[in-house]
Scaffold this active site. Structure first.
Site, mmCIF file in Angstrom:
data_model
loop_
_atom_site.group_PDB
_atom_site.id
_atom_site.type_symbol
_atom_site.label_atom_id
_atom_site.label_comp_id
_atom_site.label_asym_id
_atom_site.label_seq_id
_atom_site.Cartn_x
_atom_site.Cartn_y
_atom_site.Cartn_z
ATOM 1 N N GLY A 53 0.763 -1.253 0.000
ATOM 2 C CA GLY A 53 0.000 0.000 0.000
ATOM 3 C C GLY A 53 0.787 1.292 0.000
ATOM 4 C CD1 TRP A 55 4.202 2.998 -4.949
ATOM 5 C CD2 TRP A 55 3.291 3.040 -6.999
ATOM 6 N NE1 TRP A 55 5.211 2.940 -5.874
ATOM 7 C CE2 TRP A 55 4.703 2.954 -7.132
ATOM 8 C CE3 TRP A 55 2.514 3.060 -8.154
ATOM 9 C CZ2 TRP A 55 5.340 2.912 -8.372
ATOM 10 C CZ3 TRP A 55 3.146 3.008 -9.394
ATOM 11 C CH2 TRP A 55 4.539 2.939 -9.504
ATOM 12 C CG ASP A 82 -2.229 -6.679 -4.305
ATOM 13 O OD1 ASP A 82 -1.292 -5.970 -4.695
ATOM 14 O OD2 ASP A 82 -2.110 -7.918 -4.129
ATOM 15 C CG ASP A 123 5.200 -0.870 -7.840
ATOM 16 O OD1 ASP A 123 6.068 -1.016 -8.709
ATOM 17 O OD2 ASP A 123 5.450 -0.889 -6.618
ATOM 18 C CE LYS A 163 7.271 -3.536 -10.211
ATOM 19 N NZ LYS A 163 8.089 -3.086 -9.096
HETATM 20 N N1 SAM Z 1 2.981 -0.661 -5.145
HETATM 21 C C1 SAM Z 1 2.957 -1.499 -3.961
HETATM 22 C C2 SAM Z 1 3.367 -0.636 -2.791
HETATM 23 O O1 SAM Z 1 3.873 0.444 -3.023
HETATM 24 O O2 SAM Z 1 3.152 -1.043 -1.651
HETATM 25 C C3 SAM Z 1 3.868 -2.701 -4.122
HETATM 26 C C4 SAM Z 1 3.345 -3.666 -5.131
HETATM 27 S S1 SAM Z 1 4.129 -5.216 -5.046
HETATM 28 C C5 SAM Z 1 5.688 -4.857 -5.756
HETATM 29 C C6 SAM Z 1 3.351 -6.121 -6.337
HETATM 30 C C7 SAM Z 1 1.926 -6.538 -6.026
HETATM 31 O O3 SAM Z 1 1.356 -7.028 -7.239
HETATM 32 C C8 SAM Z 1 1.793 -7.690 -5.025
HETATM 33 O O4 SAM Z 1 1.125 -7.240 -3.881
HETATM 34 C C9 SAM Z 1 0.940 -8.728 -5.777
HETATM 35 O O5 SAM Z 1 -0.045 -9.345 -4.966
HETATM 36 C C10 SAM Z 1 0.295 -7.875 -6.849
HETATM 37 N N2 SAM Z 1 -0.217 -8.644 -7.997
HETATM 38 C C11 SAM Z 1 0.486 -9.494 -8.786
HETATM 39 N N3 SAM Z 1 -0.342 -10.005 -9.728
HETATM 40 C C12 SAM Z 1 -1.578 -9.464 -9.538
HETATM 41 C C13 SAM Z 1 -2.850 -9.609 -10.193
HETATM 42 N N4 SAM Z 1 -3.014 -10.416 -11.240
HETATM 43 N N5 SAM Z 1 -3.900 -8.894 -9.730
HETATM 44 C C14 SAM Z 1 -3.751 -8.074 -8.655
HETATM 45 N N6 SAM Z 1 -2.576 -7.898 -7.997
HETATM 46 C C15 SAM Z 1 -1.499 -8.592 -8.432
#
Ligand code: SAM
Length: 312
Positions: A53, A55, A82, A123, A163
């Protein structure tokens, strides 16, 4: 790894905790905003792949300030999506869902009461396998899923930030983004490690092709994937501008910093702002702590690798 060694190695990890961000990734969005003024005039924003969270925290702090409304007096709406549950944040509505599903797009639109979003950020990252081709491919899939969902919810003229891994087929992704946006820039914030192929596409001025009907199809899946996209020529080969962003005086994320930045100031460990509420590795940690992992199983039974950005 001891607590202080991670604090020492990674300056943004340490700063994130000091400033109350849930993950060091917050600095990436803040530095992208410094360069592109992403939040100007934004009342409705979507954070795709938002957990834990940081972002969403940036969106909440920047768009809402200290109230529910933006400077112009309009109500601010922020939706975070997410797969994983996320601890609540002020002014952020959460959808626990999959960004590859059209039902998720519909839920976002419902929350905005049919109004389109001004800004969509993503992201998203899959659990990294370490097999570079596989990781790049899955990342590209996620970016295209984010683009698809964006075409359902973004207003004409709106901005999409996501990203991207600058792998060998990245020009195909640029080409696809250029179909939908007037300007596409690849940006590398200073807080994103130079050693990582991660960067961010900042796609401005959304204008889908005439007659385009939003859908969730994926060109990388729908067509055979045996073309070397770097062989594309002429107008088919899109090269987008590359921009290193973040103030030059900002910390270099690849450097190791001493714990003491200010001479004479005692270093104090800061606990995480918001530990993950139900991480997929919870069971593995429990088994390891209680010595319940058998030796043969230990490396693989720890599950997929997690992103190193989370301030935990
Ligand atoms: N932007 C976030 C932050 O600042 O806290 C960090 C994001 S983290 C690097 C990547 C996230 O992508 C993970 O929480 C993962 O659960 C989510 N994710 C991956 N594939 C997904 C999908 N198909 N649908 C929703 N979320 C997804």
């Amino acid at each position: 790894m001891g607590r202080s060694s991670k604090d020492k190695r990674d300056i943004y990890y340490r700063l994130a905790k000091e400033e109350g961000w849930r993950a060091r990734s917050a600095f990436k969005l803040l530095q992208l905003d410094e360069e592109f003024s992403l939040f100007t005039g934004v009342n409705r924003a979507v954070d795709l792949c938002a957990a834990p969270g940081s972002w969403s925290q940036v969106l909440s702090r920047k768009l809402r300030g200290h109230g529910e409304k933006c400077e112009g007096g309009e109500e601010v709406k922020i939706v975070a999506v997410d797969l994983q549950a996320m601890a609540p944040l002020p002014g952020v509505t959460q959808i626990q869902g999959d960004i590859t599903k059209v039902s998720t797009a519909e839920e976002i639109v419902r929350h905005f009461e049919g109004q389109p979003a001004d800004l969509v950020v993503c992201d998203g990252a899959p659990d990294v396998t370490g097999l570079h081709d596989v990781d790049e491919y899955i990342q590209a899939q996620l970016l295209l899923a984010a683009l698809n969902i964006t075409t359902h919810v973004l207003k004409p003229g709106g901005t999409f930030v996501a990203k991207i891994f600058r792998g060998k087929d990245v020009t195909l992704l640029y080409s696809q983004l250029k179909i939908f946006f007037g300007g596409v820039t690849c940006a590398k914030p200073r807080s994103s490690r130079n050693s990582s192929i991660e960067a961010f596409v900042v796609c401005q001025n959304y204008h889908p092709p005439e007659g385009y009907v939003p859908n969730m199809s994926n060109p990388l899946l729908d067509h055979s994937y045996d073309v070397d996209f770097n062989q594309l020529e002429g107008p088919n080969r899109i090269i987008v501008p590359f921009l290193a962003c973040g103030d030059l005086s900002a910390f270099d994320s690849d450097r190791t910093y001493p714990l003491q930045l200010d001479a004479g100031k005692e270093y104090q460990y800061t606990p995480p702002t918001q530990p993950p509420i139900s991480p997929p590795y919870q069971q593995a940690c429990h088994l390891r702590k209680n010595n319940l992992l058998s030796k043969e199983d230990s490396p693989s039974s720890l599950g997929p690798r997690q992103s190193g950005d989370q301030a935990q």
